[in-house]
Design a protein around this motif. Structure first.
Motif, PDB file in Angstrom:
ATOM      1  N   ILE A  14       0.862  -1.182   0.000  1.00  0.00           N
ATOM      2  CA  ILE A  14       0.000   0.000   0.000  1.00  0.00           C
ATOM      3  C   ILE A  14       0.894   1.225   0.000  1.00  0.00           C
ATOM      4  O   ILE A  14       1.989   1.213   0.581  1.00  0.00           O
ATOM      5  CB  ILE A  14      -0.949   0.009   1.230  1.00  0.00           C
ATOM      6  CG1 ILE A  14      -1.986   1.130   1.110  1.00  0.00           C
ATOM      7  CG2 ILE A  14      -0.164   0.117   2.528  1.00  0.00           C
ATOM      8  CD1 ILE A  14      -3.066   1.072   2.188  1.00  0.00           C
ATOM      9  N   THR A  15       0.463   2.279  -0.667  1.00  0.00           N
ATOM     10  CA  THR A  15       1.241   3.515  -0.631  1.00  0.00           C
ATOM     11  C   THR A  15       0.965   4.245   0.679  1.00  0.00           C
ATOM     12  O   THR A  15      -0.084   4.066   1.310  1.00  0.00           O
ATOM     13  CB  THR A  15       0.899   4.439  -1.806  1.00  0.00           C
ATOM     14  OG1 THR A  15      -0.466   4.867  -1.686  1.00  0.00           O
ATOM     15  CG2 THR A  15       1.115   3.736  -3.143  1.00  0.00           C
ATOM     16  N   VAL A  16       1.916   5.070   1.074  1.00  0.00           N
ATOM     17  CA  VAL A  16       1.738   5.873   2.280  1.00  0.00           C
ATOM     18  C   VAL A  16       0.498   6.752   2.144  1.00  0.00           C
ATOM     19  O   VAL A  16      -0.292   6.904   3.085  1.00  0.00           O
ATOM     20  CB  VAL A  16       2.992   6.725   2.541  1.00  0.00           C
ATOM     21  CG1 VAL A  16       2.751   7.719   3.673  1.00  0.00           C
ATOM     22  CG2 VAL A  16       4.191   5.830   2.861  1.00  0.00           C
ATOM     23  N   ARG A  17       0.308   7.322   0.964  1.00  0.00           N
ATOM     24  CA  ARG A  17      -0.857   8.189   0.738  1.00  0.00           C
ATOM     25  C   ARG A  17      -2.162   7.430   0.995  1.00  0.00           C
ATOM     26  O   ARG A  17      -3.043   7.906   1.723  1.00  0.00           O
ATOM     27  CB  ARG A  17      -0.835   8.719  -0.700  1.00  0.00           C
ATOM     28  CG  ARG A  17      -1.962   9.716  -1.009  1.00  0.00           C
ATOM     29  CD  ARG A  17      -2.021  10.005  -2.503  1.00  0.00           C
ATOM     30  NE  ARG A  17      -0.728  10.438  -3.020  1.00  0.00           N
ATOM     31  CZ  ARG A  17      -0.295  11.691  -2.966  1.00  0.00           C
ATOM     32  NH1 ARG A  17      -1.048  12.624  -2.407  1.00  0.00           N
ATOM     33  NH2 ARG A  17       0.888  11.994  -3.475  1.00  0.00           N
TER      34      ARG A  17
ATOM     35  N   VAL B   1       5.847   2.988  -1.505  1.00  0.00           N
ATOM     36  CA  VAL B   1       5.055   1.761  -1.403  1.00  0.00           C
ATOM     37  C   VAL B   1       5.559   0.958  -0.206  1.00  0.00           C
ATOM     38  O   VAL B   1       6.743   0.629  -0.116  1.00  0.00           O
ATOM     39  CB  VAL B   1       5.162   0.918  -2.690  1.00  0.00           C
ATOM     40  CG1 VAL B   1       4.391  -0.393  -2.533  1.00  0.00           C
ATOM     41  CG2 VAL B   1       4.621   1.706  -3.882  1.00  0.00           C
ATOM     42  N   LEU B   2       4.669   0.660   0.723  1.00  0.00           N
ATOM     43  CA  LEU B   2       5.013  -0.108   1.915  1.00  0.00           C
ATOM     44  C   LEU B   2       4.734  -1.587   1.669  1.00  0.00           C
ATOM     45  O   LEU B   2       3.646  -1.950   1.207  1.00  0.00           O
ATOM     46  CB  LEU B   2       4.192   0.370   3.116  1.00  0.00           C
ATOM     47  CG  LEU B   2       4.274   1.866   3.447  1.00  0.00           C
ATOM     48  CD1 LEU B   2       3.387   2.179   4.647  1.00  0.00           C
ATOM     49  CD2 LEU B   2       5.708   2.288   3.710  1.00  0.00           C
TER      50      LEU B   2
ATOM     51  N   GLN C 181      12.432   4.607   9.071  1.00  0.00           N
ATOM     52  CA  GLN C 181      12.794   4.999   7.715  1.00  0.00           C
ATOM     53  C   GLN C 181      11.890   6.130   7.234  1.00  0.00           C
ATOM     54  O   GLN C 181      10.664   5.977   7.195  1.00  0.00           O
ATOM     55  CB  GLN C 181      12.659   3.803   6.770  1.00  0.00           C
ATOM     56  CG  GLN C 181      13.618   2.665   7.068  1.00  0.00           C
ATOM     57  CD  GLN C 181      15.065   3.077   6.880  1.00  0.00           C
ATOM     58  OE1 GLN C 181      15.397   3.834   5.960  1.00  0.00           O
ATOM     59  NE2 GLN C 181      15.933   2.596   7.753  1.00  0.00           N
ATOM     60  N   PRO C 182      12.464   7.275   6.874  1.00  0.00           N
ATOM     61  CA  PRO C 182      11.632   8.344   6.313  1.00  0.00           C
ATOM     62  C   PRO C 182      10.992   7.883   5.005  1.00  0.00           C
ATOM     63  O   PRO C 182      11.626   7.211   4.190  1.00  0.00           O
ATOM     64  CB  PRO C 182      12.641   9.473   6.062  1.00  0.00           C
ATOM     65  CG  PRO C 182      13.834   9.138   6.897  1.00  0.00           C
ATOM     66  CD  PRO C 182      13.887   7.650   6.966  1.00  0.00           C
ATOM     67  N   VAL C 183       9.731   8.208   4.818  1.00  0.00           N
ATOM     68  CA  VAL C 183       9.014   7.823   3.603  1.00  0.00           C
ATOM     69  C   VAL C 183       8.279   9.035   3.049  1.00  0.00           C
ATOM     70  O   VAL C 183       8.092  10.043   3.733  1.00  0.00           O
ATOM     71  CB  VAL C 183       8.016   6.670   3.876  1.00  0.00           C
ATOM     72  CG1 VAL C 183       8.754   5.391   4.230  1.00  0.00           C
ATOM     73  CG2 VAL C 183       7.047   7.039   5.003  1.00  0.00           C
TER      74      VAL C 183
END
Length: 370
Positions: A176-179, A212-213, A205-207
């Motif tokens: 899934i994306t962070v958004r 994409v996670l 970890q900065p994202v």
């Protein structure tokens, strides 16, 4: 009649072929002299000496496993010629979606459960538990079948869970994306955020919003969100850079989005990170975090960490091993004595500021039960 039995009949009167698997369900072809062998004969043909030390299970067309007793004959003219033969002195049992399975080994992997139960790849396997959430069993996971009672598993559509800054969401896919994660959790992606993906035992970890996670990553803790600070338009003073760090350290610190400096005071070298966020459960929400960097770094290990203002728990419980002191920029930092232990000593080839910050996060989280 099965294809294997038919093939065995076609091979002639003297030698017939069966398929024998070990505990990993890897099959090999074995020759046998009889189309109605007993369990003892099957074990002997598979190479077990003495053969009565082996457990023989016949694999049915539906994947079911049936015990073949030592003196019980199996008619290969009318039954499948696939067997699991393993050295064992007992059988273990488990259930999968209501069906009972016998297994000759104390430990079974999720992958073997999937094979035995013919569970398709798009289904997940869960160990059913009482008074707590069912535990997902991945293909590489090990399950001990020895405890009292019969372990019960269920196969169902996979659902991944992600903690988005305290809001747990269900995700139907493994990525899934962070958004998308933030929007599903109800956070406004139009606002400015510092975003970090936290995995247990690793530095955060900065994202970015489009990162994409991978939710199959072992040890996922959460997606942490911190509003970006709003200032009054005045530029902050230039940070001190009084000694150099490793390139990997500099790149990581820059990605954190926090102000950091390297300072030398009284012959002690310090990395100072401003506005470092700490987990919920402390009386402060953020501190200035300092690491003392030895002159021989990375050949010499970084030991513990320091914080100002001093950290204390909201519960009032005393935090052990925080007696270190260090003066930096005119204030006294309180140090936490934390080290890696003999099982994971400092490695100059792989350890650095990044891995030390992972230890810092783990130490801070441990005190508040995260």
């Amino acid at each position: 009649m099965s294809q294997i039995a038919e093939a065995a009949l076609r091979r002639g009167e003297d030698r017939y072929s069966i398929e024998v698997a070990d505990a990993s369900l890897t099959y090999r072809t074995v020759q046998i002299d009889d189309l109605t062998p007993t369990g003892l004969q099957l074990a002997r043909a598979a190479g077990f000496k003495p053969p009565d030390d082996a457990v023989v299970l016949q694999v049915g067309a539906d994947g079911a496993l049936d015990l073949v007793e030592s003196e019980k004959p199996v008619d290969l003219r009318h039954q499948d010629g696939r067997f699991v033969i393993v050295a064992s002195d007992r059988l273990y049992f488990f259930k999968l979606s209501g069906n009972r399975f016998e297994w000759p080994c104390r430990v079974v992997t999720g992958g073997l459960i999937r094979k035995l139960g013919a569970v398709p790849p798009d289904m997940a396997i869960y160990l059913e538990q009482v008074d707590r959430p069912d535990r997902r069993i991945h293909d590489h996971d090990l399950v001990d079948l020895d405890p009292e009672g019969t372990e019960s598993f269920i196969a169902r559509k996979a659902v991944w869970k992600l903690n988005v800054h305290g809001v747990v969401i269900d995700v139907a896919e493994s990525t899934i994306t962070v958004r998308d994660a933030m929007e599903q959790a109800g956070f406004d992606t139009a606002k400015p955020w510092h975003m970090f993906f936290k995995v247990v035992g690793q530095p955060k970890q900065p994202v970015e919003l489009d990162t994409v996670l991978d939710l199959d990553t072992p040890g996922i803790e959460k997606l942490r969100l911190t509003p970006k600070n709003v200032d009054n338009g005045e530029a902050p003073p230039a940070p001190h850079r009084e000694f150099a760090l490793l390139d990997v350290d500099t790149a990581y610190l820059d990605r954190l989005g926090l102000r950091w400096e390297t300072i030398v005071e009284a012959d002690r070298r310090w990395l100072l990170i401003h506005g470092y966020r700490v987990p919920t459960g402390y009386t402060k929400t953020q501190v200035r975090l300092a690491l003392e960097i030895p002159p021989a770094y990375p050949g010499a290990a970084i030991y513990g960490f320091y914080a100002y203002p001093p950290l204390s728990l909201a519960s009032g419980r005393e935090i052990p091993s925080t007696q270190l002191r260090g003066t930096l920029l005119g204030v006294e930092f309180h140090g936490w004595s934390r080290h890696r232990g003999p099982s994971a000593p400092w490695d100059a080839a792989t350890d650095n500021v990044v891995t030390q910050l992972g230890l810092v996060e783990a130490a801070l989280a441990k005190e508040v039960g995260e």
